[in-house]
Design an enzyme around this catalytic site. Structure first.
Site, mmCIF file in Angstrom:
data_model
loop_
_atom_site.group_PDB
_atom_site.id
_atom_site.type_symbol
_atom_site.label_atom_id
_atom_site.label_comp_id
_atom_site.label_asym_id
_atom_site.label_seq_id
_atom_site.Cartn_x
_atom_site.Cartn_y
_atom_site.Cartn_z
ATOM 1 N N LYS A 107 -34.542 -2.343 -4.473
ATOM 2 C CA LYS A 107 -34.440 -3.728 -4.944
ATOM 3 C C LYS A 107 -35.128 -3.940 -6.294
ATOM 4 O O LYS A 107 -34.955 -4.986 -6.911
ATOM 5 C CB LYS A 107 -35.013 -4.684 -3.899
ATOM 6 C CG LYS A 107 -34.161 -4.729 -2.641
ATOM 7 C CD LYS A 107 -34.679 -5.749 -1.658
ATOM 8 C CE LYS A 107 -33.794 -5.827 -0.424
ATOM 9 N NZ LYS A 107 -33.989 -4.670 0.485
HETATM 10 C C1 PLP Z 1 -32.881 -4.325 1.323
HETATM 11 C C2 PLP Z 1 -32.856 -2.932 1.872
HETATM 12 C C3 PLP Z 1 -31.687 -2.379 2.466
HETATM 13 C C4 PLP Z 1 -30.424 -3.170 2.671
HETATM 14 O O1 PLP Z 1 -29.803 -3.511 1.474
HETATM 15 P P1 PLP Z 1 -28.698 -4.683 1.446
HETATM 16 O O2 PLP Z 1 -28.340 -4.836 0.022
HETATM 17 O O3 PLP Z 1 -29.379 -5.894 2.006
HETATM 18 O O4 PLP Z 1 -27.570 -4.234 2.299
HETATM 19 C C5 PLP Z 1 -31.731 -1.044 2.879
HETATM 20 N N1 PLP Z 1 -32.847 -0.307 2.767
HETATM 21 C C6 PLP Z 1 -33.994 -0.800 2.221
HETATM 22 C C7 PLP Z 1 -35.181 0.065 2.140
HETATM 23 C C8 PLP Z 1 -34.027 -2.124 1.742
HETATM 24 O O5 PLP Z 1 -35.171 -2.599 1.221
#
Ligand code: PLP
Length: 433
Positions: A107
């Site tokens: 993210k």
């Molecule tokens: C947010 C997150 C996900 C999921 O991603 P999305 O875009 O919400 O599908 C998977 N793994 C980790 C470690 C995350 O922080």
């Protein structure tokens, strides 16, 4: 570029409006009117380009009409100050390591890009301060807070449930100071989310301060994730392994995989996608039955994927004109229990020495079970295993080294504002800011 709402009952928005508002007035998600294909010449030479060069070409297709070229280039280059290597795990399975950014989770890219783009709009318009409210169960808060740290004209309030996030996660957004305020709510994650929702709906508060959200419904946070897919392809092409490429994405709110699907629309030669779920298998069930049945989330050891009503499903549906057949033709699903996730982390570690985190383990396993002999798979390793220290150490029965970036957060001093879960006190606090 204009943006429309997936619910089709709100007026069109400019990029700036879509970024500042987040959600459309009819509660739909914004979609760009055009997804521009990139020219064949780009794909022909992609393996010779750097991550930043590739990302800029992709960003230009989305944002080039609305942001001057030199500004956009600066935003992209500032955002991507770290590498995203594809690492071989086993014969035809590669891990795209998205965890080399500041908070060691994927993210980071969306958080940093959105912060810089919003910062640009604020400077350009001479806007008064914009306030970002974000509720977090752990990972989103750290990526958003670190992405926005030090960006002028923006203040971030991170709301998190007291005693319910890990110490490492808490340190990543409570030790920053400057334009980041951590609010420790005496309640659950749902209480935090309710406080944020109430704040967005409160007229008096919105007259007092400009509020916006920074979760993956925001186009500025989810679209930049498309960069990953192009760079994965480039790296596999360098190895002459890109002809039958399958990309597998551990998914929760489906922002990350949706960005990949946008990439395919732009001509990226990915053969097909796999969405890997933990036990929260709403999308998997949709693929099987054609019925979308959201339900309350179940807690698992891959907790960033504990989502019972994936917000970006609306975008997936819109992208394929609502056709279940079209969706199922390009995306397949997988779902794993905690026991299967543990088994996968342990087995892969024992057999190859590669340490997966619980989210990446779902991605790896879906490829190991679902690849045809002539296919090569890349799964997105969405977080560093040390972010889930106790879980991972418990599975492999030995200590995991904590990267220096995480250790640095651990040395910081926690600063947070205690808050009750009732909206009146939160509102009073913000009204006095
Ligand atoms: C947010 C997150 C996900 C999921 O991603 P999305 O875009 O919400 O599908 C998977 N793994 C980790 C470690 C995350 O922080």
């Amino acid at each position: 570029m204009k943006y429309y709402s997936t619910n089709k009952r709100a007026s069109d928005a400019t990029l700036e409006e879509a970024v500042v508002k987040g959600l459309a007035a009819d509660k739909g998600l914004y979609m760009p009117y055009q997804i521009k294909p990139l020219p064949q010449s780009f794909y022909d030479e992609i393996e010779h380009l750097s991550f930043q060069e590739i990302a800029y070409r992709v960003a230009d297709a989305f944002f080039g009409e609305d942001v001057p070229a030199d500004t956009l280039k600066q935003i992209v280059y500032d955002t991507l100050s770290f590498d995203v290597p594809a690492v071989k795990v086993k014969e035809n399975i590669y891990s795209l390591e998205l965890f080399h950014g500041p908070t060691l989770a994927f993210k980071d890219v969306g958080g940093r890009f959105m912060a810089r783009l919003l910062g640009y709009f604020i400077r350009k318009e001479g806007k008064k301060q914009v306030n970002v409210l974000v509720a977090t169960s752990g990972d989103t808060g750290s990526a958003v807070a670190n992405g926005f740290l030090g960006v002028e004209g923006i203040h971030v309030y991170v709301l998190y449930p007291k005693g319910k996030v890990s110490e490492i996660q808490e340190k990543q957004f409570t030790t920053l100071g400057r334009n980041i305020t951590a609010i420790e709510v005496d309640g659950t994650f749902d209480d935090c989310q309710a406080l944020v929702k109430n704040a967005f709906m409160d007229e008096e508060l919105n007259a007092h301060m400009q509020l916006t959200s920074a979760n993956s419904i925001n186009v500025a946070r989810f679209l930049p994730q498309a960069f990953y897919y192009f760079y994965a392809y480039a790296q596999m092409k360098r190895r002459n392994l890109a002809d039958n490429l399958v990309v597998c994405v551990p998914s929760g709110n489906f922002g990350n995989i949706t960005a990949g699907l946008f990439g395919k629309r732009m001509g990226l030669p990915v053969k097909r996608f796999i969405a890997a779920n933990n036990r929260n298998d709403i999308f998997y069930q949709y693929l099987k039955t054609g019925q979308y049945n959201p339900r309350p989330s179940i807690a698992t050891i891959a907790n960033a994927m504990d989502v019972g009503d994936p917000s970006n499903f609306a975008r997936v549906l819109d992208l394929y004109g609502g056709s279940h057949d079209a969706i199922a033709a390009e995306i397949s699903g997988a779902t794993y229990t905690d026991e299967q996730i543990r088994e996968t982390v342990r087995q892969v570690y024992d057999e190859t020495g590669y340490l997966l985190d619980p989210h990446g383990a779902c991605g790896y396993r879906a490829l190991a079970e679902g690849l045809a002999p002539d296919e090569v798979g890349v799964f997105l390793e969405t977080a560093h295993p040390a972010k889930f220290l106790q879980t991972v150490e418990g599975i492999i029965g030995r200590k995991v080294e904590i990267p220096e970036k995480l250790q640095a957060f651990m040395r910081g001093t926690k600063q947070s504002i205690p808050m009750s879960k009732d909206f009146a006190s939160f509102k009073e606090y913000l009204m006095n800011e």
